[in-house]
Scaffold this motif. Structure first.
Motif, short mmCIF file in Angstrom:
data_model
loop_
_atom_site.label_atom_id
_atom_site.label_comp_id
_atom_site.label_asym_id
_atom_site.label_seq_id
_atom_site.Cartn_x
_atom_site.Cartn_y
_atom_site.Cartn_z
N VAL A 10 11.00 11.04 27.20
CA VAL A 10 12.25 10.16 27.01
C VAL A 10 13.09 10.59 28.29
O VAL A 10 13.50 10.01 28.80
N SER A 11 13.58 11.87 27.69
CA SER A 11 14.52 12.45 28.76
C SER A 11 14.22 12.38 29.92
O SER A 11 15.13 12.34 31.17
N GLU A 12 12.98 12.80 30.59
CA GLU A 12 12.79 12.99 31.94
C GLU A 12 12.63 11.48 32.53
O GLU A 12 12.72 11.64 33.76
N LYS A 60 17.97 2.47 22.76
CA LYS A 60 18.26 0.96 22.58
C LYS A 60 19.85 0.62 23.06
O LYS A 60 20.09 -0.45 23.55
N HIS A 61 20.68 1.76 22.74
CA HIS A 61 22.05 1.38 23.18
C HIS A 61 22.21 1.27 24.59
O HIS A 61 23.03 0.88 25.12
N LYS A 63 12.94 8.96 16.18
CA LYS A 63 14.00 7.51 15.83
C LYS A 63 15.43 7.88 16.25
O LYS A 63 15.81 6.42 16.92
N THR A 64 15.81 8.97 16.34
CA THR A 64 17.32 9.02 16.69
C THR A 64 17.37 8.82 18.30
O THR A 64 18.28 8.05 18.70
N HIS A 65 16.37 9.23 18.84
CA HIS A 65 16.27 9.13 20.43
C HIS A 65 16.22 7.93 20.72
O HIS A 65 16.74 7.27 21.51
N SER A 103 9.08 4.16 16.88
CA SER A 103 9.97 5.51 16.88
C SER A 103 10.44 5.35 15.36
O SER A 103 10.35 6.54 14.68
N GLN A 104 10.79 4.27 14.68
CA GLN A 104 11.15 4.27 13.38
C GLN A 104 10.09 4.43 12.41
O GLN A 104 10.26 5.28 11.32
#
Length: 469
Positions: free
Chosen positions: A129-131, A72-73, A65-67, A57-58
């Motif tokens: 990712v959201s789903e 990760k958090h 990347k932000t997602h 992602s980076q």
């Protein structure tokens, strides 16, 4: 560069584990200072597929990347919950909800980021990712948390397949990204099957988990804790009164008590003629109370006014290779005529409008629209209908695939050249396909919504069912 980022991620996990072991009182892990077996297994997921997903992602950058940082958090928050469960006994439901709040907030943050960035060129990645991020809610599932993760992974497959299709010939990094992301949930399913088959495993010994375990740990060398609150105010002096000194009041009270039966001698006698329950005529002349009524309901509160959602301005423009048609209301003359083969059309939140697309282009996506009519000539890729209501589509030329997902009410008018079109539907209702007849009229055929599945001895066989009358 990707290998270096992955190595850094693994080092961060290793350092975190060392700090948790050497920290005071085990820093929330097992009471003896050692990390539980199922926490170590979860660390392998974080340092393995999660680290690879974050690294790719980076490399992709941007919103992806932000997602990934948010994801990760989220995994870090769940790791802290697992560490608490490994060293503590299961608490009450109220405390359990508090312990799970960090994971719940992380899931919500990931989903809100996708909704706030619908115009992002990486919206398909964000949707995948959201789903699927609600899969982290397996810690609240019992007795079968594993199937919940599987369901969430299947919800993401629609978007991961689109990423594979869009970048198959252009950028292999996105293909590796999909593979790494899918492997996260595959490994998590195996992890749950091995360590938490019937639900989140709690320690059989140790203290009962408290709500304070959900609070983030203070960093070493941080600010000192706030000073303790001051002493409570002195008790209110009830000895004095406005009518005289405390001694006088007490003496008067004891004097009244000592009267005994004579305490009622000062009361006035009320005759039968003066009693209102025996003389109804006296009720009309009775004094009206001016004080508050007993058990009176409080005055109604003024209704809270909901803050109206700001109306977004309509958009009709070509941005790069994407035609953006957004927030159109009652527009019946939307026409896209100057198209190229590599261009796509994306219509979002259009209501009671009609869109016509001429010539040949790559694909068309209709998202979150109501009562929209779409007429197009030729599409070489796919026409997608997502989260819509009352949509009508007319094909004038050819289209290989039409996908209908989470939509209620969709009529598809096919042309003679598009009769070989494949129509794929999921979680949708009231779908009809209209096939042309020789006289210029159409034959309307419903798309099945109900299915029957049976076991034939070797595999599951699914067929559509028809319910009459």
């Amino acid at each position: 560069m990707a290998e270096l980022a992955s190595l850094v991620q693994r080092l961060e996990v290793a350092v975190g584990r060392l700090e948790s072991i050497s920290g005071p009182e085990g820093s929330g892990d097992c009471a003896g200072g050692a990390v539980s077996v199922f926490v170590e297994a979860y660390d392998e997921i974080i340092s393995g597929p999660v680290a690879q997903y974050v690294s790719l992602s980076q490399k992709i950058g941007g919103d992806v990347k932000t997602h990934a940082d948010m994801m990760k958090h989220a995994f870090s928050s769940q790791r802290q919950l697992l560490a608490t469960a490994s060293s503590s006994q299961k608490p009450s439901d109220a405390v359990l909800v508090t312990l799970m709040q960090p994971v719940s907030k992380a899931i919500q943050q990931v989903q809100e980021f996708r909704e706030q960035n619908r115009r992002s060129p990486q919206f398909t990645h964000l949707s995948a990712v959201s789903e699927s991020v609600p899969a982290l809610g397996w810690v609240a599932m019992a007795p079968k948390p594993g199937p919940h993760v599987k369901d969430m992974l299947e919800a993401a497959m629609f978007y991961t397949n689109r990423v594979l299709k869009d970048y198959k010939e252009t950028d292999k990094t996105h293909l590796e990204w999909v593979k790494a992301y899918v492997s996260i949930w595959t490994e998590l399913q195996n992890y749950i099957k091995q360590h938490h088959t019937t639900g989140l495993t709690w320690s059989k010994s140790g203290p009962v988990a408290s709500a304070s375990a959900a609070a983030p740990r203070a960093p070493a060398g941080g600010c000192a804790p706030p000073p303790p609150p001051g002493p409570p105010p002195p008790p209110m002096d009830l000895s004095g009164s406005s009518g005289g000194s405390g001694d006088d009041n007490r003496n008067a009270l004891f004097a009244s008590i000592n009267l005994g039966a004579d305490i009622t001698s000062g009361l006035k006698h009320v005759s039968d003629k003066e009693k209102t329950h025996k003389n109804p005529a006296l009720r009309s002349n009775a004094p009206v109370r001016t004080g508050p009524k007993p058990f009176a309901s409080p005055p109604p509160r003024p209704a809270a006014f909901a803050t109206p959602t700001p109306k977004q301005p309509p958009v009709f423009e070509l941005e790069g290779k994407k035609w953006k048609v957004e927030n159109q209301e009652g527009a019946q003359d939307l026409v896209i005529s100057d198209t190229e083969l590599k261009q796509v059309v994306y219509a979002y939140k259009c209501n009671k409008s009609c869109l016509q697309v001429k010539n040949k282009l790559n694909s068309i996506t209709i998202d979150n629209c109501k009562k929209l009519g779409l007429v197009f000539d030729d599409v070489v890729g796919i026409v997608e209908i997502i989260n819509c209501r009352d949509i009508k589509i007319q094909v004038m030329g050819k289209v290989p695939t039409i996908s209908i997902n989470k939509t209620d009410g969709c009529h598809v008018y096919l042309s003679k050249d598009s009769l070989s079109c494949e129509i794929v539907s999921a979680k949708s209702s009231e779908m009809n396909v209209l096939v042309p007849k020789g006289d210029g009229d159409f034959t309307e055929l419903p798309v099945p919504e109900q299915f029957k599945t049976v076991w034939d001895g070797n595999k599951l066989v699914t067929t559509s069912t028809e319910i009459s009358g």
